[in-house]
Every structure is written in structure tokens, then in C-alpha cells.
Scaffold this motif. Structure first.
Motif, PDB file in Angstrom:
ATOM      1  N   GLN A   1     -11.954  -4.184   6.675  1.00  0.00           N
ATOM      2  CA  GLN A   1     -11.199  -5.037   6.240  1.00  0.00           C
ATOM      3  C   GLN A   1     -10.012  -4.082   5.201  1.00  0.00           C
ATOM      4  N   ARG A   2     -10.503  -3.052   4.602  1.00  0.00           N
ATOM      5  CA  ARG A   2     -10.078  -2.359   3.221  1.00  0.00           C
ATOM      6  C   ARG A   2      -8.485  -1.839   4.149  1.00  0.00           C
ATOM      7  N   MET A   3      -9.200  -1.100   5.703  1.00  0.00           N
ATOM      8  CA  MET A   3      -8.176  -0.052   5.381  1.00  0.00           C
ATOM      9  C   MET A   3      -6.908  -1.590   6.723  1.00  0.00           C
ATOM     10  N   ALA A   4      -7.518  -2.526   7.045  1.00  0.00           N
ATOM     11  CA  ALA A   4      -6.189  -3.071   7.512  1.00  0.00           C
ATOM     12  C   ALA A   4      -5.097  -4.344   6.114  1.00  0.00           C
ATOM     13  N   TYR A   5      -6.053  -4.407   5.403  1.00  0.00           N
ATOM     14  CA  TYR A   5      -5.723  -4.208   3.815  1.00  0.00           C
ATOM     15  C   TYR A   5      -4.542  -3.355   3.331  1.00  0.00           C
ATOM     16  N   THR A   6      -5.236  -1.771   3.298  1.00  0.00           N
ATOM     17  CA  THR A   6      -4.245  -1.138   2.923  1.00  0.00           C
ATOM     18  C   THR A   6      -2.930  -0.290   3.565  1.00  0.00           C
ATOM     19  N   VAL A   7      -3.153  -0.852   4.778  1.00  0.00           N
ATOM     20  CA  VAL A   7      -1.907  -0.649   5.770  1.00  0.00           C
ATOM     21  C   VAL A   7      -1.077  -1.900   5.070  1.00  0.00           C
ATOM     22  N   ALA A   8      -1.107  -2.758   5.415  1.00  0.00           N
ATOM     23  CA  ALA A   8      -0.364  -3.740   4.992  1.00  0.00           C
ATOM     24  C   ALA A   8       0.514  -3.586   3.240  1.00  0.00           C
ATOM     25  N   LEU A   9      -0.589  -3.248   2.504  1.00  0.00           N
ATOM     26  CA  LEU A   9      -0.513  -2.972   1.158  1.00  0.00           C
ATOM     27  C   LEU A   9       0.433  -1.813   1.177  1.00  0.00           C
ATOM     28  N   LYS A  10       0.992  -0.937   2.174  1.00  0.00           N
ATOM     29  CA  LYS A  10       2.070   0.580   2.304  1.00  0.00           C
ATOM     30  C   LYS A  10       3.285  -0.556   2.384  1.00  0.00           C
ATOM     31  N   ILE A  11       2.773  -0.943   3.347  1.00  0.00           N
ATOM     32  CA  ILE A  11       4.718  -1.923   3.972  1.00  0.00           C
ATOM     33  C   ILE A  11       4.814  -3.442   2.969  1.00  0.00           C
ATOM     34  N   MET A  12       3.663  -3.826   2.530  1.00  0.00           N
ATOM     35  CA  MET A  12       4.130  -5.107   1.624  1.00  0.00           C
ATOM     36  C   MET A  12       4.642  -4.749   0.626  1.00  0.00           C
ATOM     37  N   ARG A  13       4.010  -3.704  -0.359  1.00  0.00           N
ATOM     38  CA  ARG A  13       3.789  -3.960  -1.667  1.00  0.00           C
ATOM     39  C   ARG A  13       4.017  -5.013  -2.696  1.00  0.00           C
ATOM     40  N   ASN A  14       2.539  -5.684  -2.048  1.00  0.00           N
ATOM     41  CA  ASN A  14       2.256  -6.924  -3.548  1.00  0.00           C
ATOM     42  C   ASN A  14       0.801  -6.708  -2.434  1.00  0.00           C
ATOM     43  N   VAL A  15       0.394  -7.562  -3.646  1.00  0.00           N
ATOM     44  CA  VAL A  15      -1.290  -7.350  -3.247  1.00  0.00           C
ATOM     45  C   VAL A  15      -1.266  -9.047  -2.396  1.00  0.00           C
ATOM     46  N   GLU A  16      -0.551 -10.051  -3.092  1.00  0.00           N
ATOM     47  CA  GLU A  16      -1.179 -10.933  -2.738  1.00  0.00           C
ATOM     48  C   GLU A  16       0.191 -11.141  -0.769  1.00  0.00           C
ATOM     49  N   ASP A  17       1.011 -10.759  -1.093  1.00  0.00           N
ATOM     50  CA  ASP A  17       1.500 -11.000   0.582  1.00  0.00           C
ATOM     51  C   ASP A  17       1.216  -9.825   1.560  1.00  0.00           C
ATOM     52  N   ALA A  18       0.052  -8.667   0.921  1.00  0.00           N
ATOM     53  CA  ALA A  18      -1.065  -7.762   1.677  1.00  0.00           C
ATOM     54  C   ALA A  18      -1.793  -8.429   2.303  1.00  0.00           C
ATOM     55  N   GLU A  19      -2.274  -9.284   1.305  1.00  0.00           N
ATOM     56  CA  GLU A  19      -3.877  -9.642   1.924  1.00  0.00           C
ATOM     57  C   GLU A  19      -3.446 -10.737   2.842  1.00  0.00           C
ATOM     58  N   ASP A  20      -2.336 -11.638   2.271  1.00  0.00           N
ATOM     59  CA  ASP A  20      -2.505 -12.704   3.833  1.00  0.00           C
ATOM     60  C   ASP A  20      -1.804 -11.869   5.095  1.00  0.00           C
ATOM     61  N   THR A  21      -1.185 -10.919   4.855  1.00  0.00           N
ATOM     62  CA  THR A  21      -0.766 -10.325   6.152  1.00  0.00           C
ATOM     63  C   THR A  21      -1.405  -9.935   7.053  1.00  0.00           C
ATOM     64  N   ALA A  22      -2.871  -9.107   5.615  1.00  0.00           N
ATOM     65  CA  ALA A  22      -3.716  -8.410   6.664  1.00  0.00           C
ATOM     66  C   ALA A  22      -4.837  -9.708   7.142  1.00  0.00           C
ATOM     67  N   GLN A  23      -4.822 -10.623   6.172  1.00  0.00           N
ATOM     68  CA  GLN A  23      -5.522 -12.166   7.164  1.00  0.00           C
ATOM     69  C   GLN A  23      -5.034 -12.725   8.393  1.00  0.00           C
ATOM     70  N   GLU A  24      -3.692 -12.881   8.447  1.00  0.00           N
ATOM     71  CA  GLU A  24      -2.923 -13.339   9.276  1.00  0.00           C
ATOM     72  C   GLU A  24      -2.812 -11.654  10.738  1.00  0.00           C
ATOM     73  N   SER A  25      -2.916 -10.719  10.322  1.00  0.00           N
ATOM     74  CA  SER A  25      -3.632  -9.722  11.601  1.00  0.00           C
ATOM     75  C   SER A  25      -4.903 -10.256  12.260  1.00  0.00           C
ATOM     76  N   PHE A  26      -5.917 -10.522  11.463  1.00  0.00           N
ATOM     77  CA  PHE A  26      -7.593 -10.197  11.872  1.00  0.00           C
ATOM     78  C   PHE A  26      -7.058 -11.432  12.679  1.00  0.00           C
ATOM     79  N   ILE A  27      -6.547 -12.900  12.230  1.00  0.00           N
ATOM     80  CA  ILE A  27      -6.707 -14.065  12.933  1.00  0.00           C
ATOM     81  C   ILE A  27      -5.978 -13.729  14.524  1.00  0.00           C
TER      82      ILE A  27
END
Lengths: 186, 160
Positions: free
Chosen positions: A29-55
Motif C-alpha cells: 500500500q505504501r509504495m502504491a500510494y507513493t506512486v499515485a501521489l507522485k502523479i496525482m499530487r493530491n493526498v485524497e486523489d492519490a489514496e482513491d487512485t491507489a485503492q482503485e488500483s488495488f481493486i
């Protein structure tokens, strides 16, 4: 060992034990979230994206080939999902690379100590990485922090090997420049 | 300096999502799986079919009740047949009568007076203890077999 462990859990998931997926989510989760955060640059969007990716990864897990690393496969999904989500927000792929100012200055609210301890240095390095263009920031994170190989990064981002190397080189230069600027401003 | 920067970069920690991240993913997955199952026509039809053929709660009780009833109706089978029962009855009667006769004669001269009973009296005289035990066993088994026969052929009308 880690790869074998991942494969064991993947086998359990494929046999219908959905709860086994929690192990993989916890682990990556941490690396997935970090990858998402690097692209999204927004904490909430990054978390949503990471969750979506896991699903998405769970839904496609039957197509995962065991000769590759689960983490690489997962980060590819995270990266693509993040890029797609950004595009949905009408930001083109080109902009992902260029929309962050080339030499954004690090905020100077926390001035350098005369003799920086390692903790403080790391904080400033992190800030310097975050100030990089999104893709450069992601490449630095994958290559240096998560220790992914160039080949794995190529698989994740779809960039060519030479392009990755060039971007990493430039990123290092930018970080160095950022730090020099900070020291000089001090 | 570049090497030092690389070393420092490697020490940078990854970002962390919220504490509920895993729970949120797993919850979404459960909902996803559930909704997929609900939209699956085959699954829905199978579930409906299962509901129709679902056994009632009192199924087990009714089965057990039927078993009890059927057990109470089990017919006892006689160990011996009717003819054998009659033969046993006769044998028992004869043995009982003979035992009385032999007892009466053992104290006096049985060998001379009753030749017909010679073999019995001889047995009793030679090994009285063993013979009497054997004799009692035969009579007991015979009586039991005879009672069994009587019960199963409803000669006794009482409830046993």
C-alpha cells in the motif's frame, strides 16, 4: 522469498480466499500510494487512485503471470490508473511531465541549520524530490527509494530505458541544484 | 556531492496512506464481489432454485419422528420355528419329569428297578455335579427358547 510469499497468497486468492488479498494490500500500500501521489499530487486523489488500483489488480489477478514480480505488475496498474485519472481531469500526459515548474523553489519557511543533521537533510531531499516534475519524481522514487530496476520501471511506466536514464540523470541534477539554492539562500 | 545526494535519497521514507486503507480496499472488494454475484444471472437462478428446494426447519424432527414410529413397528422374529418350539416344549417337559423321577430313584436301587432310566441315572451317579449343571443349563436354554417361541406366536396375549 518475498516473491514466493506473494505467489502463495495469489494462489490462495485464485482458489477463492479473497481475504488473503489483505496481505498484499498491507504489504504494497505504501509504495502504491507513493506512486499515485507522485502523479496525482493530491493526498485524497492519490489514496482513491491507489485503492482503485488495488481493486483493478484483484479483478485481473487471474491474468497475472507468475514469472514476474507482483509489485511491478501492481505499480504498472497504479501508474496507468493515476495517469488515466489525471487525463479524466483534462490534464494531458505531456502536461504530467511538464506542468510542474522546472525549478520550483523549495519553501524557505524552515531555514537550513548551520550544520544540518541527517534527519533535516532527508526532509529537504524529500521536498526536492516532490518539487520535481511528476514523472521525474516517480522515477526517482521507484529507482532510488523502492530500488526497482530500470527494466521494471520501463514495464511500469512504458518509457524507454534510455529515456528513464536521462530523466533520472536530470532529476539528480535538479535535486542537487535545489539543495545548492537552499544552502545559498541560507 | 552527487553520491551523498543519492545516499540521502535512498533514506527518504515512502508516503503512507490513511490507517484505514486496507480495510477500505477490502470493503470495496467485498461490495464489488457481492454486486457481481447479484448481477450474475446464473448465480441468481441457482440461488432461487436453492431457496425453493430448501429443506424446512422441521425436516430433521419429522425424519426422527418417522424413524421412531417405524422402530416401534419392528416385528420380532422368533429364533425357532413353530414345530421346533413344540419339540422343545416336549423335551423340556420330558426332562423335567425325568429329573423328578431320577431324583426319587437315586437314593435306592435305580439300576435294577428302572432299566429305561438307566443311562440318565448312570450319568448322574457317575458325575452328579457336572451332570446337574449341564442339565440345568439345557433346561434354562430350552425354557428361554420356548418362551421366545410363545411370545412371537402370540400364544401369550399379554404385553411384553
Amino acid at each position: 522469498m518475498t516473491q514466493t510469499e506473494d505467489h502463495l497468497y495469489i494462489d490462495r486468492i485464485l482458489q477463492g480466499d479473497h481475504e488473503a488479498y489483505a496481505f498484499l494490500v498491507n504489504k504494497y500500500q505504501r509504495m502504491a500510494y507513493t506512486v499515485a501521489l507522485k502523479i496525482m499530487r493530491n493526498v485524497e486523489d492519490a489514496e482513491d487512485t491507489a485503492q482503485e488500483s488495488f481493486i483493478k489488480a484483484f479483478q485481473k489477478i487471474h491474468s497475472f503471470k507468475k514469472d514476474s514480480k507482483f509489485s511491478t505488475w501492481l505499480y504498472t496498474i497504479v501508474y496507468r490508473t493515476a495517469v488515466y485519472n489525471l487525463r479524466k481531469n483534462r490534464i494531458s500526459t505531456e502536461q504530467i511531465d511538464e506542468d510542474i515548474t522546472q525549478n520550483r523553489s523549495i519553501d524557505n519557511e524552515n531555514p537550513f541549520e548551520k550544520e544540518l543533521n541527517q534527519e533535516a537533510q532527508i526532509i529537504h531531499i524529500k521536498k526536492a524530490i516532490d518539487s520535481l516534475p511528476k514523472l521525474d519524481s516517480l522515477l526517482v522514487t521507484l529507482f532510488y527509494i523502492n530500488e526497482n530496476s530500470i527494466t521494471e520501471i520501463q514495464e511500469i511506466t512504458g518509457l524507454s530505458v534510455s529515456n528513464i536514464k536521462v530523466k533520472l540523470y536530470r532529476a539528480r541534477k535538479k535535486i542537487k541544484k535545489q539543495l545548492i539554492t537552499i544552502v545559498a539562500s541560507k | 556531492m552527487e553520491n551523498k545526494i543519492i545516499k540521502l535519497i535512498k533514506k527518504v521514507d515512502l508516503d503512507s496512506p490513511s490507517m484505514e486503507f486496507t480495510d477500505a480496499v477490502m470493503e470495496q472488494l467485498s461490495m464489488d464481489i457481492e454486486s457481481k454475484l447479484r448481477s450474475d444471472n446464473l448465480f441468481v437462478s441457482v440461488r432461487e432454485e436453492m431457496k425453493k428446494t430448501d429443506l424446512k426447519e422441521e425436516f430433521t424432527n419429522s425424519v426422527l419422528l418417522n424413524i421412531n414410529l417405524s422402530q416401534s413397528k419392528i416385528k420380532l422374529r422368533p429364533i425357532i420355528k413353530k414345530s421346533s418350539g413344540m419339540i422343545f416344549a416336549v423335551v423340556i417337559m420330558v426332562l423335567i419329569i425325568l429329573s423328578f423321577l431320577v431324583k426319587g430313584e437315586t437314593s435306592s436301587t435305580i439300576h435294577t428297578k428302572t432299566n429305561d432310566l438307566y443311562f440318565i441315572s448312570d450319568l448322574i451317579n457317575n458325575s452328579p455335579k457336572n451332570i446337574s449343571i449341564l442339565f440345568i443349563c439345557i433346561i434354562t436354554v430350552s425354557i428361554l427358547l420356548w418362551i421366545d417361541f410363545m411370545i412371537n406366536h402370540k400364544i401369550f396375549k399379554g404385553n411384553f
